[in-house]
Design a protein around this motif. Sequence first.
Motif, PDB file in Angstrom:
ATOM      1  N   ILE B  16     -13.912 -16.038  20.426  1.00 29.07           N
ATOM      2  CA  ILE B  16     -13.118 -17.121  21.086  1.00 29.07           C
ATOM      3  C   ILE B  16     -13.445 -18.499  20.671  1.00 29.07           C
ATOM      4  CG2 ILE B  16     -12.724 -18.090  23.323  1.00 29.07           C
ATOM      5  CD1 ILE B  16     -13.080 -15.269  24.772  1.00 29.07           C
ATOM      6  N   ALA B  17     -14.897 -18.885  20.574  1.00 34.39           N
ATOM      7  CA  ALA B  17     -15.284 -20.229  20.092  1.00 34.39           C
ATOM      8  C   ALA B  17     -14.678 -20.274  18.583  1.00 34.39           C
ATOM      9  CB  ALA B  17     -16.750 -20.340  19.898  1.00 34.39           C
ATOM     10  N   GLN B  18     -14.678 -19.295  17.720  1.00 33.58           N
ATOM     11  CA  GLN B  18     -14.250 -19.331  16.330  1.00 33.58           C
ATOM     12  C   GLN B  18     -12.662 -19.748  16.413  1.00 33.58           C
ATOM     13  OE1 GLN B  18     -14.171 -16.537  13.309  1.00 33.58           O
ATOM     14  NE2 GLN B  18     -14.964 -17.840  11.886  1.00 33.58           N
ATOM     15  N   ARG B  19     -11.894 -18.899  17.147  1.00 38.25           N
ATOM     16  CA  ARG B  19     -10.643 -19.095  17.372  1.00 38.25           C
ATOM     17  C   ARG B  19     -10.070 -20.787  18.052  1.00 38.25           C
ATOM     18  NH1 ARG B  19     -11.448 -15.525  14.679  1.00 38.25           N
ATOM     19  NH2 ARG B  19      -9.903 -13.725  14.281  1.00 38.25           N
ATOM     20  N   ALA B  20     -11.030 -20.975  18.890  1.00 40.84           N
ATOM     21  CA  ALA B  20     -10.800 -22.173  19.586  1.00 40.84           C
ATOM     22  C   ALA B  20     -10.926 -23.237  18.586  1.00 40.84           C
ATOM     23  CB  ALA B  20     -11.374 -22.329  20.794  1.00 40.84           C
ATOM     24  N   ALA B  23      -8.451 -23.756  16.146  1.00 37.03           N
ATOM     25  CA  ALA B  23      -7.287 -24.551  16.714  1.00 37.03           C
ATOM     26  C   ALA B  23      -7.328 -26.080  16.529  1.00 37.03           C
ATOM     27  CB  ALA B  23      -6.704 -24.080  18.086  1.00 37.03           C
ATOM     28  N   VAL B  24      -8.565 -26.550  16.792  1.00 35.35           N
ATOM     29  CA  VAL B  24      -8.822 -28.167  16.565  1.00 35.35           C
ATOM     30  C   VAL B  24      -8.797 -28.492  15.216  1.00 35.35           C
ATOM     31  CG1 VAL B  24     -10.749 -29.510  17.171  1.00 35.35           C
ATOM     32  CG2 VAL B  24     -10.445 -27.934  18.795  1.00 35.35           C
ATOM     33  N   LEU B  25      -9.450 -27.642  14.563  1.00 39.63           N
ATOM     34  CA  LEU B  25      -9.705 -28.138  13.048  1.00 39.63           C
ATOM     35  C   LEU B  25      -8.038 -28.087  12.455  1.00 39.63           C
ATOM     36  CD1 LEU B  25     -12.557 -25.823  11.624  1.00 39.63           C
ATOM     37  CD2 LEU B  25     -12.297 -28.346  11.957  1.00 39.63           C
ATOM     38  N   ALA B  26      -7.249 -27.181  12.826  1.00 35.64           N
ATOM     39  CA  ALA B  26      -5.835 -27.158  12.158  1.00 35.64           C
ATOM     40  C   ALA B  26      -5.201 -28.522  12.556  1.00 35.64           C
ATOM     41  CB  ALA B  26      -4.896 -26.083  13.106  1.00 35.64           C
ATOM     42  N   VAL B  27      -5.272 -29.250  13.759  1.00 38.08           N
ATOM     43  CA  VAL B  27      -4.840 -30.364  14.050  1.00 38.08           C
ATOM     44  C   VAL B  27      -5.493 -31.514  13.415  1.00 38.08           C
ATOM     45  CG1 VAL B  27      -4.564 -32.111  16.123  1.00 38.08           C
ATOM     46  CG2 VAL B  27      -4.159 -29.655  16.413  1.00 38.08           C
ATOM     47  N   CYS B  28      -7.098 -31.493  13.401  1.00 41.24           N
ATOM     48  CA  CYS B  28      -7.880 -32.551  12.690  1.00 41.24           C
ATOM     49  C   CYS B  28      -7.731 -32.525  11.273  1.00 41.24           C
ATOM     50  CB  CYS B  28      -9.357 -32.047  12.864  1.00 41.24           C
ATOM     51  SG  CYS B  28      -9.865 -32.306  14.859  1.00 41.24           S
ATOM     52  N   VAL B  29      -7.419 -31.455  10.469  1.00 41.93           N
ATOM     53  CA  VAL B  29      -7.156 -31.658   9.176  1.00 41.93           C
ATOM     54  C   VAL B  29      -5.842 -32.296   8.790  1.00 41.93           C
ATOM     55  CG1 VAL B  29      -6.900 -30.030   7.217  1.00 41.93           C
ATOM     56  CG2 VAL B  29      -8.781 -29.601   8.679  1.00 41.93           C
TER      57      VAL B  29
END
Lengths: 238, 117
Positions: B16-20, B23-29
């Motif tokens: 779950i931590a990796q998927r969450a 998701a954060v990284l997708a926006v940040c990048v």
Amino acid sequence: MSESLRVRVWRGTGDGEYRAYEVPRHASQTVLDVVTHIQRALDPTLAYRFACRVGMCGSCAMTVNGVARWTCRTHVDKAVKGNQLEIGPLRNLPVIRDLVTDMREFFDKWAKARGKFEGGRTRGDDLARVSPDSEDRKLIEAGIECIGCGVCYSACDVVAWNPDYLGPAALNRAWTLVKDERDTAGLERLRAVAGDAGCHACHSHMSCTERCPKGIAPTASIAGLKRAVGRAALRGEL
Amino acid sequence: MKRDANAARQETLLWIAQRASAAVLAVCVLVHLATLIYAVRGGLSAAEILARTHGSTLWLGFYSLFVLAVAVHAPIGLRTVLAEWIGWRGTWRDAFLLGFAMLIAGMGLRAVTAVFA
């Protein structure tokens, strides 16, 4: 269509070799027909496994020109390259001899994934009424027709990398039970399919879905398990 | 059985931590790249960039989040790579990865503070 097929067949165990045979080609010939011809007319020592010949029993799966297939329902036309066929045992399973693999590990993993239905009713109780239109029943419908042929297991890269991985068929079976409203193993099954050897190891390569002769999508079942296990973990139930 | 249940819970929470974090990284990048392209379109010197970033709590918060998401995401992915490619599993691997996560977080946050604080 050329008159004959050049067929290379795996002989021996793990350290065996491919041996070449010349087999007459016919219309609507299946790969299993080719293997049967070799055993009956050319080399009676060839070991292979089959039973129903109509795609129900799941015993005749082999690797044909590099691809795991059910041989009784695979026409030569579909798998042949020129006039060459290379037929070997399924990948990811120990070879007993020639084209026969030891399926114990494959089915033991069904048991490890709690692939057995566990009900809470007795014969004195009324029958459970499950609506065919319910969402859960439709999800079960999509995964229930597995014949246990091992094609998905053989096609799966994660099985090759992680020998403990339960594999697509066992996890698909567990998913159909997780969605079965009559089943009582609930959390125990979710625990059994979680983690490094379970659904979380799946990389969604979808080779199982691509190869399944019954058109089942184990990748989707495994994704369902990931969601169900994830929800249980977040609720603190796991 | 209890140990199995603990392992199942731990593996699931890591997943779950990796998927969450993904998701954060997708926006940040996306935000990072868009800002980069927007900011340098006319040419910018390092001094000019620093002049804009110094004292900006918004960018400090954004890049701290970015760094922490990387520190969560990369070691969990590497954990699977180590298990599947070289068969390294168990406590020592996890200890090594915890160190790796702290290294990423430490170096990243040091860079973030240098640019924004």
